[in-house]
Design a protein around this motif. Structure first.
Motif, PDB file in Angstrom:
ATOM      1  N   GLY A 150     -28.206  16.731 -44.469  1.00 15.12           N
ATOM      2  CA  GLY A 150     -27.147  16.268 -45.365  1.00 15.12           C
ATOM      3  C   GLY A 150     -25.745  16.370 -44.807  1.00 15.12           C
ATOM      4  O   GLY A 150     -24.785  16.131 -45.534  1.00 15.12           O
ATOM      5  N   ALA A 151     -25.587  16.729 -43.508  1.00 12.46           N
ATOM      6  CA  ALA A 151     -24.237  16.792 -42.941  1.00 12.46           C
ATOM      7  C   ALA A 151     -23.717  15.378 -42.761  1.00 12.46           C
ATOM      8  O   ALA A 151     -24.395  14.525 -42.201  1.00 12.46           O
ATOM      9  CB  ALA A 151     -24.264  17.522 -41.609  1.00 12.46           C
ATOM     10  N   SER A 152     -22.498  15.121 -43.235  1.00 11.81           N
ATOM     11  CA  SER A 152     -21.907  13.798 -43.069  1.00 11.81           C
ATOM     12  C   SER A 152     -21.255  13.728 -41.693  1.00 11.81           C
ATOM     13  O   SER A 152     -21.082  14.728 -41.009  1.00 11.81           O
ATOM     14  CB  SER A 152     -20.863  13.547 -44.151  1.00 11.81           C
ATOM     15  N   ARG A 153     -20.895  12.501 -41.302  1.00 12.87           N
ATOM     16  CA  ARG A 153     -20.194  12.323 -40.029  1.00 12.87           C
ATOM     17  C   ARG A 153     -18.943  13.193 -39.976  1.00 12.87           C
ATOM     18  O   ARG A 153     -18.655  13.839 -38.982  1.00 12.87           O
ATOM     19  CB  ARG A 153     -19.765  10.872 -39.869  1.00 12.87           C
ATOM     20  N   GLY A 154     -18.197  13.171 -41.089  1.00 10.38           N
ATOM     21  CA  GLY A 154     -16.949  13.942 -41.135  1.00 10.38           C
ATOM     22  C   GLY A 154     -17.202  15.419 -40.904  1.00 10.38           C
ATOM     23  O   GLY A 154     -16.442  16.085 -40.199  1.00 10.38           O
ATOM     24  N   ASN A 167     -30.526  29.610 -41.900  1.00  9.43           N
ATOM     25  CA  ASN A 167     -31.150  28.302 -41.782  1.00  9.43           C
ATOM     26  C   ASN A 167     -31.414  27.685 -43.141  1.00  9.43           C
ATOM     27  O   ASN A 167     -31.162  26.496 -43.350  1.00  9.43           O
ATOM     28  CB  ASN A 167     -32.454  28.419 -40.986  1.00  9.43           C
ATOM     29  N   VAL A 168     -31.892  28.505 -44.063  1.00  8.18           N
ATOM     30  CA  VAL A 168     -32.185  27.996 -45.409  1.00  8.18           C
ATOM     31  C   VAL A 168     -30.891  27.609 -46.126  1.00  8.18           C
ATOM     32  O   VAL A 168     -30.855  26.685 -46.927  1.00  8.18           O
ATOM     33  CB  VAL A 168     -32.978  29.057 -46.209  1.00  8.18           C
ATOM     34  N   GLU A 169     -29.814  28.304 -45.776  1.00  7.91           N
ATOM     35  CA  GLU A 169     -28.530  28.071 -46.448  1.00  7.91           C
ATOM     36  C   GLU A 169     -27.887  26.750 -46.016  1.00  7.91           C
ATOM     37  O   GLU A 169     -27.081  26.166 -46.759  1.00  7.91           O
ATOM     38  CB  GLU A 169     -27.600  29.249 -46.119  1.00  7.91           C
ATOM     39  N   LEU A 170     -28.228  26.268 -44.792  1.00  3.16           N
ATOM     40  CA  LEU A 170     -27.505  25.131 -44.203  1.00  3.16           C
ATOM     41  C   LEU A 170     -27.316  23.921 -45.122  1.00  3.16           C
ATOM     42  O   LEU A 170     -26.196  23.446 -45.273  1.00  3.16           O
ATOM     43  CB  LEU A 170     -28.200  24.695 -42.918  1.00  3.16           C
ATOM     44  N   PRO A 171     -28.403  23.400 -45.759  1.00  3.62           N
ATOM     45  CA  PRO A 171     -28.191  22.207 -46.594  1.00  3.62           C
ATOM     46  C   PRO A 171     -27.168  22.446 -47.698  1.00  3.62           C
ATOM     47  O   PRO A 171     -26.417  21.540 -48.067  1.00  3.62           O
ATOM     48  CB  PRO A 171     -29.582  21.945 -47.194  1.00  3.62           C
ATOM     49  N   ARG A 216     -42.690  27.913 -42.596  1.00  7.21           N
ATOM     50  CA  ARG A 216     -42.411  28.288 -43.993  1.00  7.21           C
ATOM     51  C   ARG A 216     -40.912  28.406 -44.251  1.00  7.21           C
ATOM     52  O   ARG A 216     -40.423  28.060 -45.333  1.00  7.21           O
ATOM     53  CB  ARG A 216     -43.152  29.586 -44.335  1.00  7.21           C
ATOM     54  N   VAL A 217     -40.183  28.895 -43.223  1.00  2.97           N
ATOM     55  CA  VAL A 217     -38.712  28.897 -43.361  1.00  2.97           C
ATOM     56  C   VAL A 217     -38.216  27.463 -43.533  1.00  2.97           C
ATOM     57  O   VAL A 217     -37.372  27.166 -44.392  1.00  2.97           O
ATOM     58  CB  VAL A 217     -38.041  29.555 -42.134  1.00  2.97           C
ATOM     59  N   ALA A 218     -38.796  26.545 -42.720  1.00  3.32           N
ATOM     60  CA  ALA A 218     -38.374  25.144 -42.804  1.00  3.32           C
ATOM     61  C   ALA A 218     -38.685  24.571 -44.184  1.00  3.32           C
ATOM     62  O   ALA A 218     -37.896  23.805 -44.744  1.00  3.32           O
ATOM     63  CB  ALA A 218     -39.065  24.320 -41.719  1.00  3.32           C
ATOM     64  N   ILE A 219     -39.825  24.971 -44.781  1.00  3.49           N
ATOM     65  CA  ILE A 219     -40.167  24.496 -46.127  1.00  3.49           C
ATOM     66  C   ILE A 219     -39.173  25.055 -47.140  1.00  3.49           C
ATOM     67  O   ILE A 219     -38.677  24.335 -48.023  1.00  3.49           O
ATOM     68  CB  ILE A 219     -41.618  24.883 -46.478  1.00  3.49           C
ATOM     69  N   ALA A 220     -38.854  26.346 -46.988  1.00  7.60           N
ATOM     70  CA  ALA A 220     -37.869  26.945 -47.905  1.00  7.60           C
ATOM     71  C   ALA A 220     -36.556  26.181 -47.822  1.00  7.60           C
ATOM     72  O   ALA A 220     -35.897  25.912 -48.831  1.00  7.60           O
ATOM     73  CB  ALA A 220     -37.660  28.416 -47.548  1.00  7.60           C
ATOM     74  N   ARG A 221     -36.160  25.834 -46.595  1.00  7.07           N
ATOM     75  CA  ARG A 221     -34.921  25.086 -46.409  1.00  7.07           C
ATOM     76  C   ARG A 221     -35.025  23.703 -47.059  1.00  7.07           C
ATOM     77  O   ARG A 221     -34.063  23.208 -47.655  1.00  7.07           O
ATOM     78  CB  ARG A 221     -34.639  24.923 -44.912  1.00  7.07           C
ATOM     79  N   ALA A 222     -36.220  23.080 -46.988  1.00  9.37           N
ATOM     80  CA  ALA A 222     -36.376  21.731 -47.529  1.00  9.37           C
ATOM     81  C   ALA A 222     -36.299  21.715 -49.053  1.00  9.37           C
ATOM     82  O   ALA A 222     -35.837  20.740 -49.645  1.00  9.37           O
ATOM     83  CB  ALA A 222     -37.701  21.141 -47.064  1.00  9.37           C
ATOM     84  N   ILE A 223     -36.748  22.800 -49.682  1.00 12.69           N
ATOM     85  CA  ILE A 223     -36.807  22.762 -51.144  1.00 12.69           C
ATOM     86  C   ILE A 223     -35.642  23.503 -51.804  1.00 12.69           C
ATOM     87  O   ILE A 223     -35.552  23.555 -53.031  1.00 12.69           O
ATOM     88  CB  ILE A 223     -38.139  23.372 -51.648  1.00 12.69           C
ATOM     89  N   VAL A 224     -34.731  24.057 -50.992  1.00 16.76           N
ATOM     90  CA  VAL A 224     -33.727  24.959 -51.562  1.00 16.76           C
ATOM     91  C   VAL A 224     -32.807  24.247 -52.553  1.00 16.76           C
ATOM     92  O   VAL A 224     -32.258  24.861 -53.455  1.00 16.76           O
ATOM     93  CB  VAL A 224     -32.944  25.663 -50.434  1.00 16.76           C
ATOM     94  N   LEU A 225     -32.641  22.920 -52.401  1.00 18.77           N
ATOM     95  CA  LEU A 225     -31.753  22.202 -53.320  1.00 18.77           C
ATOM     96  C   LEU A 225     -32.529  21.354 -54.328  1.00 18.77           C
ATOM     97  O   LEU A 225     -31.978  20.420 -54.902  1.00 18.77           O
ATOM     98  CB  LEU A 225     -30.774  21.321 -52.521  1.00 18.77           C
ATOM     99  N   VAL A 261     -17.203  29.433 -39.719  1.00 18.53           N
ATOM    100  CA  VAL A 261     -18.344  30.308 -39.458  1.00 18.53           C
ATOM    101  C   VAL A 261     -19.369  29.595 -38.587  1.00 18.53           C
ATOM    102  O   VAL A 261     -19.858  30.140 -37.600  1.00 18.53           O
ATOM    103  CB  VAL A 261     -18.991  30.760 -40.789  1.00 18.53           C
ATOM    104  N   PHE A 262     -19.652  28.336 -38.935  1.00 18.60           N
ATOM    105  CA  PHE A 262     -20.642  27.587 -38.168  1.00 18.60           C
ATOM    106  C   PHE A 262     -20.191  27.415 -36.718  1.00 18.60           C
ATOM    107  O   PHE A 262     -20.943  27.692 -35.778  1.00 18.60           O
ATOM    108  CB  PHE A 262     -20.867  26.210 -38.800  1.00 18.60           C
ATOM    109  N   SER A 263     -18.930  26.979 -36.523  1.00 17.50           N
ATOM    110  CA  SER A 263     -18.447  26.697 -35.179  1.00 17.50           C
ATOM    111  C   SER A 263     -18.385  27.972 -34.346  1.00 17.50           C
ATOM    112  O   SER A 263     -18.769  27.986 -33.181  1.00 17.50           O
ATOM    113  CB  SER A 263     -17.066  26.052 -35.243  1.00 17.50           C
ATOM    114  N   ALA A 264     -17.903  29.052 -34.975  1.00 15.13           N
ATOM    115  CA  ALA A 264     -17.829  30.319 -34.249  1.00 15.13           C
ATOM    116  C   ALA A 264     -19.236  30.765 -33.853  1.00 15.13           C
ATOM    117  O   ALA A 264     -19.457  31.260 -32.745  1.00 15.13           O
ATOM    118  CB  ALA A 264     -17.139  31.376 -35.108  1.00 15.13           C
ATOM    119  N   GLY A 265     -20.192  30.565 -34.754  1.00 13.73           N
ATOM    120  CA  GLY A 265     -21.572  30.929 -34.451  1.00 13.73           C
ATOM    121  C   GLY A 265     -22.110  30.125 -33.283  1.00 13.73           C
ATOM    122  O   GLY A 265     -22.771  30.658 -32.391  1.00 13.73           O
TER     123      GLY A 265
END
Lengths: 224, 400
Positions: B314-318, A103-107, A149-158, B8-12
């Motif tokens: 931050g995910a774009s439409r694309g 989750n934190v990695e997503l952004p 707190r996970v959500a906060i970590a995700r918000a500040i990760v970048l 990875v995301f889609s498979a997940g």
């Protein structure tokens, strides 16, 4: 640095215009801690969405970090959301099938950060919210406070310009709520700009600058 | 966002909804399996028939009495086709130099009797040349005699007749009663199976002149011609028609079939059959595609809040579009591969049960089935993915 000038947001609800935000002027300096209080329907969430580049104003200009973002296209806006804005929501909004680390990695996935750097930043962010032990847990294995707190970590990760918190304690018990607020304040003390939207006066009073939103207009706080 | 991140995301996301994913996989799998199996059957039928005709002898021409096409106004005199006689066959053999071998053929049914055993059998009247023209093989003894002895009362019997009429003794030299005459058995044919609509293993071969007399006929059933090489088939055909028209009072009252024509006619019919089967299978694939679309639409509306979140992060439409398209493509590809696997096992099993039928799935069908299923996934995944990409992040996030 956030500069809002004459921000207005109108919606069309069933053919009738609704003025959610009416001519808001607001400047938030880097490192500031600002709270916006107000009853539901006062327009504070709409204003937060505009500041977070999730929504666009109907009129007015919005400059973020010196850049006019009012008329940027969708693609540029999504880049700003990813890089310059950190969101913390009332309902955490974690992806349930992913671990805390994922989750934190997503952004960073969307921003195209290299894998090695991602791993380092995830570890650092989770450590800064005191969850280094919970890296591999999924949200349903975490308590409410831990999820936030996970959500906060995700918000500040970048390292965003500003952290936008929408009722961050609204769904938490008093103890967890205080922990989350203290965590946010600690980050603010480290230099991160913090904007908290809440209708809990106890939380709002802790901010350096307090504003109220009523009927789409902002009161107070403009003297700073 | 790298390609492997999308994957990875889609498979997940797919792993997160196992039942839904499994059902859509099943739909695509059945579609692909149907395409491969049905085309295999169609192609197998085509190859089976082709092989059957090829076993008749490759450069074969078949002459039969009568004209298959109508020719305008009926002639004032005549109009009844002339018989195709043994003399015609002899004339052809003398006059058409492209003919390598020629065998007259007359067919009838009569009672065969040996001792106490008796049964109705098909009797074929022909000459020694039949052996080469039809590529028949002997199991024992010899075939019909040539030259001066060719009208002797001898016969050659099929393999099955041997085992039925002579279960315990060597039939060579035995006398077999056919109709009112007695024939000496001089040979036994090797097993051959069905060919030209007859079970060749249950046939008795006798000299053609005796055959016509036995059934009181003048006309042959067919004349089989081996043209020797592929290039001489057309000249042979023309020459045969010329000679026979001349002999039949300038009336072209015979038909010459070339094996090519017969083969290509069958090829066309069976090609149509394969095309029809492929069409049916394609329908099942597109049904699977609609299934994918349905599942993806449900997925998009169920995951609206997640999509809103991804956009806030931050995910774009694309990127959102790519993630949902890849989900659909994964379902389609995995379902396609699974369907191929099942089809492969099914064709193997079929091949074990019916070894004579060539059922190998054609390569084009395998490639096409996979290709089509992946594109079906992407095409039908496009609409839901676009819907996901265009979601308004605020509306998506705040939806309860």
């Amino acid at each position: 640095m956030i500069e809002l000038r004459g921000i207005t947001r109108d919606f069309d609800v069933g053919g009738r215009p609704v003025h959610a935000v009416r001519g808001v002027d607001l400047t938030i300096e880097p490192g500031d801690h600002l709270s916006i209080m107000g009853p539901s329907g006062s327009g504070k969430s709409t204003l937060l969405h505009i500041i977070g580049c999730l929504d666009r104003p109907s009129a007015g200009t919005y400059r973020l970090g010196g850049q006019d973002v009012t008329h940027l296209d969708e693609r540029a806006l999504s880049r700003i959301r990813g890089r310059k804005i950190g969101f913390v929501f009332q309902f955490y909004h974690l992806v349930p099938r992913m671990t805390a680390a994922q989750n934190v990695e997503l952004p960073m996935v969307f921003a195209g950060v290299e894998r090695v750097e991602r791993r380092q930043r995830v570890a650092r962010a989770l450590a800064s919210v005191g969850l280094s032990e919970r890296v591999a847990h999924r949200p349903d294995q975490l308590s409410g406070g831990e999820r936030q707190r996970v959500a906060i970590a995700r918000a500040i990760v970048l390292d965003p310009e500003v952290l936008l918190a929408d009722e961050p304690t609204g769904n938490l018990d008093t103890t967890s709520g205080r922990e989350v607020v203290e965590l946010l304040e600690a980050m603010n003390a480290g230099g991160l700009t913090l904007l908290v939207v809440t209708h809990d006066p106890a939380i709002a009073m802790r901010a350096r600058r307090q504003t109220r939103m009523v009927d789409g207009r902002l009161e107070g706080g403009s003297q700073a | 966002m790298n390609a492997d991140d999308v994957l990875v995301f889609s498979a997940g996301a797919l792993r997160g909804h196992r039942l839904r994913t499994g059902l859509s996989l099943l739909g695509v799998g059945i579609g692909v399996c149907a395409v491969v199996l049905l085309t295999s059957l169609g192609e197998g039928a085509r190859r089976y028939v082709t092989a059957e005709f090829a076993s008749l002898g490759t450069n074969l021409l078949i002459v039969l009495p009568g004209k298959t096409e109508t020719t305008g106004m009926a002639p004032v005199i005549g109009g009844v086709p002339h018989d195709l006689t043994v003399e015609d066959a002899e004339a052809l053999e003398r006059q058409v130099r492209q003919i390598r071998k020629l065998a007259p053929l007359s067919v009838g049914t009569a009672a065969a009797q040996f001792g106490e055993r008796s049964r109705e059998i098909t009797i074929v009247g022909t000459t020694a040349a039949m052996l080469g023209v039809r590529r028949l093989r002997l199991q024992s003894g010899q075939y019909l005699p040539e030259g001066a002895e060719r009208d002797r009362a001898v016969c050659v019997i099929g393999a099955k007749l041997q085992s039925e009429l002579f279960p315990s003794r060597n039939p060579l030299g035995a006398m077999l009663r056919l109709g009112d005459e007695r024939y000496r058995i001089i040979g036994v044919m090797a097993p051959r199976g069905m060919s030209m609509g007859m079970d060749m293993d249950e046939v008795v071969h006798i000299p053609v002149v005796r055959h016509l007399r036995m059934f009181n006929r003048r006309s042959l059933f067919r004349i089989l011609v081996d043209a020797g090489s592929h290039d001489s088939i057309e000249p042979a055909r023309t020459a045969i028609l010329r000679v026979l028209t001349e002999r039949h009072d300038d009336e072209e009252d015979v038909t010459v079939l070339t094996q090519d024509a017969v083969l290509s006619a069958f090829g066309r019919i069976l090609g149509m059959l394969t095309a029809a089967l492929t069409g049916i299978a394609a329908i099942s694939l597109s049904v699977a595609g609609i299934g994918i679309m349905n599942v993806m639409l449900v997925s998009v509306s169920e995951r609206t809040r997640e999509i809103g979140l991804l956009k806030a992060l931050g995910a774009s439409r694309g990127q959102v579009l790519a993630m949902f398209l890849v989900e659909a493509a994964i379902i389609a590809t995995a379902g396609g591969v699974a369907g191929l696997g099942v089809a492969f096992v099914a064709t193997r099993a079929f091949a074990v049960v019916y070894p004579a039928f060539p059922i190998d799935p054609p390569a084009w069908a395998v490639v096409a089935a996979l290709g089509v299923s992946v594109s079906v996934g992407i095409v039908f995944g496009a609409l839901p993915a676009r819907r996901a990409a265009r979601l308004d992040p605020v509306a998506a996030l705040t939806r309860r």
